[in-house]
Design an enzyme around this catalytic site. Sequence first.
Site, PDB file in Angstrom:
ATOM      1  N   THR A   1       2.685  -5.287  15.893  1.00  0.00           N
ATOM      2  CA  THR A   1       3.246  -4.005  15.508  1.00  0.00           C
ATOM      3  C   THR A   1       3.391  -3.234  16.816  1.00  0.00           C
ATOM      4  O   THR A   1       3.007  -3.715  17.863  1.00  0.00           O
ATOM      5  CB  THR A   1       2.251  -3.384  14.514  1.00  0.00           C
ATOM      6  OG1 THR A   1       2.244  -4.215  13.360  1.00  0.00           O
ATOM      7  CG2 THR A   1       2.532  -1.977  14.136  1.00  0.00           C
TER       8      THR A   1
ATOM      9  N   THR B   1       6.825  -1.572  12.811  1.00  0.00           N
ATOM     10  CA  THR B   1       6.489  -2.996  12.817  1.00  0.00           C
ATOM     11  C   THR B   1       7.533  -3.898  12.193  1.00  0.00           C
ATOM     12  O   THR B   1       8.328  -3.454  11.354  1.00  0.00           O
ATOM     13  CB  THR B   1       5.159  -3.215  12.061  1.00  0.00           C
ATOM     14  OG1 THR B   1       4.711  -4.541  12.256  1.00  0.00           O
ATOM     15  CG2 THR B   1       5.295  -2.946  10.580  1.00  0.00           C
TER      16      THR B   1
ATOM     17  N   ASP C   1       2.334  -8.840   3.768  1.00  0.00           N
ATOM     18  CA  ASP C   1       1.304  -7.804   3.627  1.00  0.00           C
ATOM     19  C   ASP C   1       0.956  -7.522   2.161  1.00  0.00           C
ATOM     20  O   ASP C   1       0.008  -6.792   1.871  1.00  0.00           O
ATOM     21  CB  ASP C   1       1.737  -6.507   4.323  1.00  0.00           C
ATOM     22  CG  ASP C   1       1.288  -6.477   5.784  1.00  0.00           C
ATOM     23  OD1 ASP C   1       0.482  -7.338   6.178  1.00  0.00           O
ATOM     24  OD2 ASP C   1       1.743  -5.592   6.528  1.00  0.00           O
TER      25      ASP C   1
ATOM     26  N   SER D   1      -1.928  -1.475   7.346  1.00  0.00           N
ATOM     27  CA  SER D   1      -3.112  -0.963   8.054  1.00  0.00           C
ATOM     28  C   SER D   1      -2.717   0.022   9.140  1.00  0.00           C
ATOM     29  O   SER D   1      -3.574   0.499   9.893  1.00  0.00           O
ATOM     30  CB  SER D   1      -3.856  -2.121   8.732  1.00  0.00           C
ATOM     31  OG  SER D   1      -4.343  -3.020   7.794  1.00  0.00           O
TER      32      SER D   1
HETATM   33  N1  GLY Z   1       2.166  -5.324   9.188  1.00  0.00           N
HETATM   34  C1  GLY Z   1       0.987  -4.750   9.658  1.00  0.00           C
HETATM   35  C2  GLY Z   1       0.582  -3.570   8.866  1.00  0.00           C
HETATM   36  O1  GLY Z   1       1.426  -2.908   8.290  1.00  0.00           O
HETATM   37  O2  GLY Z   1      -0.567  -3.272   8.760  1.00  0.00           O
END
Ligand code: GLY
Length: 567
Positions: free
Chosen positions: A376, A394, A418, A448
């Site tokens: 990210t 990301t 995710d 996250s």
């Molecule tokens: N793809 C990583 C996040 O959104 O946490």
Amino acid sequence: MRSLYLLLFILVISCKTNPEPEIISESKPVLGVIEKNAMVVSAREEASKIGKNILQKGGNVFDAMVATEMALAVSYPYAGNLGGGGFMVYRKANGETGAIDYREKAPLAAFKDMYLDENGDPIPEKSQLGSLAVGVPGTVAGIFEVHKKFGTLSIKELLTPVVELAKKGYVITENQGKRLNHFRELFIETNKDTILYAKEIKANDTVKNPMLAETLERIIENGRDEFYQGETAKKMVNYIQSQGGIITMEDLSKYEAKWREPVKFTYKNLNVISMSPPSSGGVCLAQIMKMIEPYELGIYGHNSLKSIQIITEAERRAYADRSFYLGDPDFVKIPVDTLISESYLSGRMKDFDLEKATLSSDLSYGSIPGYESSETTHYSIIDQFGNAISVTTTLNGAYGSKLYVPELGFFLNNEMDDFSAKPGTPNMFGLLGAEANSISPEKRMLSSMTPTLVEKDGKLWMSVGTPGGSTIITSVLQTILNVKEYGMTMQDAVNAPRFHHQWLPDVVVFEPNSFNKNILDSLKSKGYKINEEASRIIGKVDGILVLPDGSLEGGADKRGDDMAVGF
Ligand code: GLY
């Protein structure tokens, strides 16, 4: 480095409220870039400079956001994107705060078991690689929504320098050269053809992306609809479908970025403003910080045995809650207020014992009456007017799904990973999810990402965030603590060695060769499982600290090519 911050504090016994530890460091603190007026810190020099130029032209932090986000899409295709999504938290100079969610969504044709085989087991490649892994992208909607609400310069003024960058090209760093080399075969395999980034590209080469320049020019000309309904949309959908994907024109035209209320909480004399669901970042950060608040970490010392134990145990409990309670708030009811309340959290820490580790297998989510990678990227900007933003964006994995639309010049995300493909089975970050994060058409997958702003005594104090999948939350946490509790500069705070725990797997991960061996041995003897060898980078944090005289210190993580620039 290990003993950079020696545990010597002069404790003023009489000072009862918020004692600020005075640190006596073995070596001199390292300061980041200091500027009087404004600062941009991002993963790439070109992006930081384009953002800074917009500010110098008189644009505000939101104008700079639009330009920086797109400049990262050109010069940092590893995570910068048009084909992904993100979150921004803002604080205006007048103290007003807010957040925008431009997270990807599941396509209309998505369904709960779409990544399971005939035995009901997840097929990770399906949610991680290629066309079926792609969520409906949100980034272009996000920048236009920010611009509509707060922008002062025209989209043309903001994106023209980015178009020039795509046309003239950007210079590949050592890190980028290595990564592109590492992923080249996968690019060819996924796209079943050669793409711009499948060529042999090495450090110091200049990469021009004329197709992306054309895409951006059409966006300047036709606005947001170009990406969601126009020629760009059609080319994107045709390409995804030609590769077996399920995203339709209807998916794109229905996409909306959403303004959200950020999660706000106090930690001693700090007010923390962070991202709300569908990111787990703000809730988890609040839980951890509230659980550790009663302890005097500043006195125990940076990365001391006691500090590591307390932080790890709070992380264990917060990540257990994350996996059960959190998901897209438009689809599931999330008891945010309870999850971050002092009464609930003090109960969660009741069984914490300094003598021995809590076993993750003995711990589940808390009972409430009544549910990632370093790929990210984050940037922080504070403008000359006193406005601040913290943005994390990301593609999910490195170069997302690896699917690259040749005619448009960008990669598409693999954010569908995710979601919890099968509740109870970990995703690529080893994170577990439950029903709250199961797949549904048009639902946003749990994140996250933790773009965060912090006020101290009511005034803007820090903008901070990081990539790092599941380690994002714990890296942001440690960076804030490094300044608040251990008295570090912004630069030292982002560079300091980090550790990470996420409930399951029941392992505490440490950056290799950075922690005191005796402390690691003591942790082992108390029942903690330690992983120091296989650790990937834990976060790559960028931040800006407002210094007592009002000037700004940019901290760009030494782990990447990140750069702070300002004026
Ligand atoms: N793809 C990583 C996040 O959104 O946490």
